[in-house]
Design a protein around this motif. Structure first.
Motif, PDB file in Angstrom:
ATOM      1  N   ARG A   1       0.519  -0.988   0.044  1.00  0.00           N
ATOM      2  CA  ARG A   1       0.059  -0.144  -0.222  1.00  0.00           C
ATOM      3  C   ARG A   1       0.756   1.277   0.094  1.00  0.00           C
ATOM      4  NH1 ARG A   1      -5.068  -2.475   4.028  1.00  0.00           N
ATOM      5  NH2 ARG A   1      -6.072  -3.760   2.443  1.00  0.00           N
ATOM      6  N   LEU A   2       2.116   1.421   0.117  1.00  0.00           N
ATOM      7  CA  LEU A   2       2.782   2.738   0.515  1.00  0.00           C
ATOM      8  C   LEU A   2       3.590   2.886  -1.096  1.00  0.00           C
ATOM      9  CD1 LEU A   2       4.907   2.430   4.138  1.00  0.00           C
ATOM     10  CD2 LEU A   2       3.479   3.470   3.312  1.00  0.00           C
ATOM     11  N   TRP A   3       3.846   1.153  -1.753  1.00  0.00           N
ATOM     12  CA  TRP A   3       4.368   1.406  -2.937  1.00  0.00           C
ATOM     13  C   TRP A   3       3.064   1.778  -4.262  1.00  0.00           C
ATOM     14  CZ3 TRP A   3       8.537   2.380  -4.221  1.00  0.00           C
ATOM     15  CH2 TRP A   3       9.578   1.790  -2.698  1.00  0.00           C
ATOM     16  N   GLU A   4       1.731   1.978  -3.391  1.00  0.00           N
ATOM     17  CA  GLU A   4       0.455   2.420  -4.103  1.00  0.00           C
ATOM     18  C   GLU A   4       0.544   3.841  -4.652  1.00  0.00           C
ATOM     19  OE1 GLU A   4      -2.255  -1.189  -5.112  1.00  0.00           O
ATOM     20  OE2 GLU A   4      -2.379  -0.172  -3.499  1.00  0.00           O
ATOM     21  N   VAL A   5       0.827   4.309  -2.697  1.00  0.00           N
ATOM     22  CA  VAL A   5       0.860   5.331  -2.874  1.00  0.00           C
ATOM     23  C   VAL A   5       1.957   6.768  -3.621  1.00  0.00           C
ATOM     24  CG1 VAL A   5       1.084   7.279  -1.192  1.00  0.00           C
ATOM     25  CG2 VAL A   5      -0.147   5.536  -0.430  1.00  0.00           C
TER      26      VAL A   5
ATOM     27  N   HIS B   1      -7.034   3.123  -2.432  1.00  0.00           N
ATOM     28  CA  HIS B   1      -8.232   3.162  -2.757  1.00  0.00           C
ATOM     29  C   HIS B   1      -8.708   3.394  -2.008  1.00  0.00           C
ATOM     30  CE1 HIS B   1      -5.438   0.625  -5.255  1.00  0.00           C
ATOM     31  NE2 HIS B   1      -6.098   1.083  -6.404  1.00  0.00           N
ATOM     32  N   GLY B   2      -8.602   4.150  -1.023  1.00  0.00           N
ATOM     33  CA  GLY B   2      -8.640   4.471   0.344  1.00  0.00           C
ATOM     34  C   GLY B   2      -8.502   3.029   1.278  1.00  0.00           C
ATOM     35  N   ASP B   3      -7.777   1.768   1.383  1.00  0.00           N
ATOM     36  CA  ASP B   3      -6.905   1.271   2.407  1.00  0.00           C
ATOM     37  C   ASP B   3      -6.823   1.850   3.411  1.00  0.00           C
ATOM     38  OD1 ASP B   3      -9.025  -1.237   1.198  1.00  0.00           O
ATOM     39  OD2 ASP B   3      -7.857  -1.712  -0.606  1.00  0.00           O
ATOM     40  N   PRO B   4      -6.732   1.266   4.545  1.00  0.00           N
ATOM     41  CA  PRO B   4      -5.423   1.467   5.786  1.00  0.00           C
ATOM     42  C   PRO B   4      -4.292   1.046   5.616  1.00  0.00           C
ATOM     43  CG  PRO B   4      -7.244   0.202   6.584  1.00  0.00           C
ATOM     44  CD  PRO B   4      -6.925   0.303   4.800  1.00  0.00           C
ATOM     45  N   ILE B   5      -3.529   1.694   5.886  1.00  0.00           N
ATOM     46  CA  ILE B   5      -1.943   0.870   5.637  1.00  0.00           C
ATOM     47  C   ILE B   5      -1.716   0.675   7.073  1.00  0.00           C
ATOM     48  CG2 ILE B   5       0.331   1.686   5.548  1.00  0.00           C
ATOM     49  CD1 ILE B   5      -1.026   4.069   3.146  1.00  0.00           C
ATOM     50  N   PRO B   6      -1.272  -0.180   7.237  1.00  0.00           N
ATOM     51  CA  PRO B   6       0.088  -0.595   8.808  1.00  0.00           C
ATOM     52  C   PRO B   6       0.534   0.268   8.582  1.00  0.00           C
ATOM     53  CG  PRO B   6      -0.854  -2.804   6.872  1.00  0.00           C
ATOM     54  CD  PRO B   6      -1.103  -1.696   6.459  1.00  0.00           C
TER      55      PRO B   6
ATOM     56  N   ARG C   1      -5.527   1.449  10.948  1.00  0.00           N
ATOM     57  CA  ARG C   1      -6.006   2.016  11.319  1.00  0.00           C
ATOM     58  C   ARG C   1      -7.094   2.424  10.749  1.00  0.00           C
ATOM     59  NH1 ARG C   1      -5.982   8.549  10.031  1.00  0.00           N
ATOM     60  NH2 ARG C   1      -7.745   9.606  11.094  1.00  0.00           N
ATOM     61  N   SER C   2      -7.991   2.020  11.412  1.00  0.00           N
ATOM     62  CA  SER C   2      -9.601   1.722  10.673  1.00  0.00           C
ATOM     63  C   SER C   2     -10.381   2.174  11.132  1.00  0.00           C
ATOM     64  CB  SER C   2     -10.478  -0.129  11.172  1.00  0.00           C
ATOM     65  OG  SER C   2     -10.372   0.122  12.563  1.00  0.00           O
ATOM     66  N   ARG C   3     -11.371   2.527  10.467  1.00  0.00           N
ATOM     67  CA  ARG C   3     -12.593   3.718   9.883  1.00  0.00           C
ATOM     68  C   ARG C   3     -14.051   2.766   9.861  1.00  0.00           C
ATOM     69  NH1 ARG C   3     -11.036   8.153   5.367  1.00  0.00           N
ATOM     70  NH2 ARG C   3     -10.147   6.708   4.259  1.00  0.00           N
ATOM     71  N   PRO C   4     -14.969   3.610  10.546  1.00  0.00           N
ATOM     72  CA  PRO C   4     -16.534   2.613  10.337  1.00  0.00           C
ATOM     73  C   PRO C   4     -16.874   3.437   8.515  1.00  0.00           C
ATOM     74  CG  PRO C   4     -16.952   5.104  11.873  1.00  0.00           C
ATOM     75  CD  PRO C   4     -15.286   4.431  12.027  1.00  0.00           C
ATOM     76  N   ARG C   5     -16.818   2.424   7.862  1.00  0.00           N
ATOM     77  CA  ARG C   5     -17.763   2.791   6.367  1.00  0.00           C
ATOM     78  C   ARG C   5     -18.844   1.806   6.344  1.00  0.00           C
ATOM     79  NH1 ARG C   5     -11.932   1.196   3.643  1.00  0.00           N
ATOM     80  NH2 ARG C   5     -12.684  -0.810   4.805  1.00  0.00           N
ATOM     81  N   LEU C   6     -19.614   2.140   5.257  1.00  0.00           N
ATOM     82  CA  LEU C   6     -20.978   1.942   4.705  1.00  0.00           C
ATOM     83  C   LEU C   6     -21.097   1.875   3.576  1.00  0.00           C
ATOM     84  CD1 LEU C   6     -23.682   3.439   6.830  1.00  0.00           C
ATOM     85  CD2 LEU C   6     -23.362   1.449   6.568  1.00  0.00           C
TER      86      LEU C   6
END
Length: 219
Positions: free
Chosen positions: A81-85, A129-134, A141-146
């Protein structure tokens, strides 16, 4: 723990995702489908992963990822995910182009390189893509999503992630003008097929099928 090969890392990451972060056991058929291979090949890989202590496998009871396995999988996901950023923000790839490239880069072993990359990028919390990066300790860090499909008529929110990160789906969102960070308001929902009409950034109306809206996540 012994190091893992590229193939072993890919299998472990897949098991982690299928098991919803280790919350449940998964079958060899689930893994075979995810890795696009035969169950016999999966069984051989599970034996190797079991010997390295990153999974536990009991016939008829499925595969369970161990705590050590979770740590390893999260570090691979972090690198991906860091490489994607980096690819999007610094090399100007589009968000539908980065997954396969990041799949190759995630196998870099140098810890200091990944630490420097994280620092260079400003310690991002989410990928394109909005996925959290460990973080480097494996904390997420998660967040509630619908899903957008669950938002009531006249409800508002902001697009923060997608469930489907396939190139075809991302290109479709680009085509209709839906993107991470967009402010949305649900104007109408069709009872017959569950499709929705959405106002984006208070200036553009777009229409989404139930399937598309179910793969767009909002807060």
């Amino acid at each position: 723990m012994m190091g893992l090969t590229y193939a072993e890392e890919n299998y472990l990451k897949s098991i982690y995702h299928i098991s919803e972060g280790g919350k449940r056991s998964v079958s060899t058929n689930d893994i075979a489908a995810s890795m696009k291979t035969k169950p016999a090949s999966v069984s051989d890989m599970l034996r190797k992963l079991g010997e390295k202590g990153v999974i536990e496998y009991r016939k008829y009871y499925g595969v369970h990822i161990t705590e050590e396995g979770k740590k390893y999988a999260l570090q691979t996901i972090r690198k991906h995910r860091l490489w994607e950023v980096f690819l999007v923000d610094k090399l100007h790839f589009t968000w539908d182009e980065v997954h396969e490239v990041a799949d190759e880069l995630e196998h870099v072993k140098s810890k200091i390189l990944i630490q420097r990359l994280d620092e260079f990028l400003g310690f991002p919390k989410f990928d394109p893509h909005g996925d959290p990066i460990p973080d480097e300790y494996g904390d997420v860090r998660s967040r509630p999503r619908l899903p957008l499909s669950e938002i009531d008529i006249h409800g508002t929110g902001q697009i923060v992630a997608v469930k489907d990160s396939s190139a075809a789906f991302l290109r479709y969102l680009d085509k209709v003008g839906a993107y991470i960070g967009a402010k949305i308001k649900v104007v109408d929902k069709v009872e017959f097929d569950g499709s929705v009409e959405v106002l984006v950034d208070n200036k553009k109306n777009i229409f989404m099928s139930k399937e598309v809206a179910g793969n767009v996540l909002v807060i």
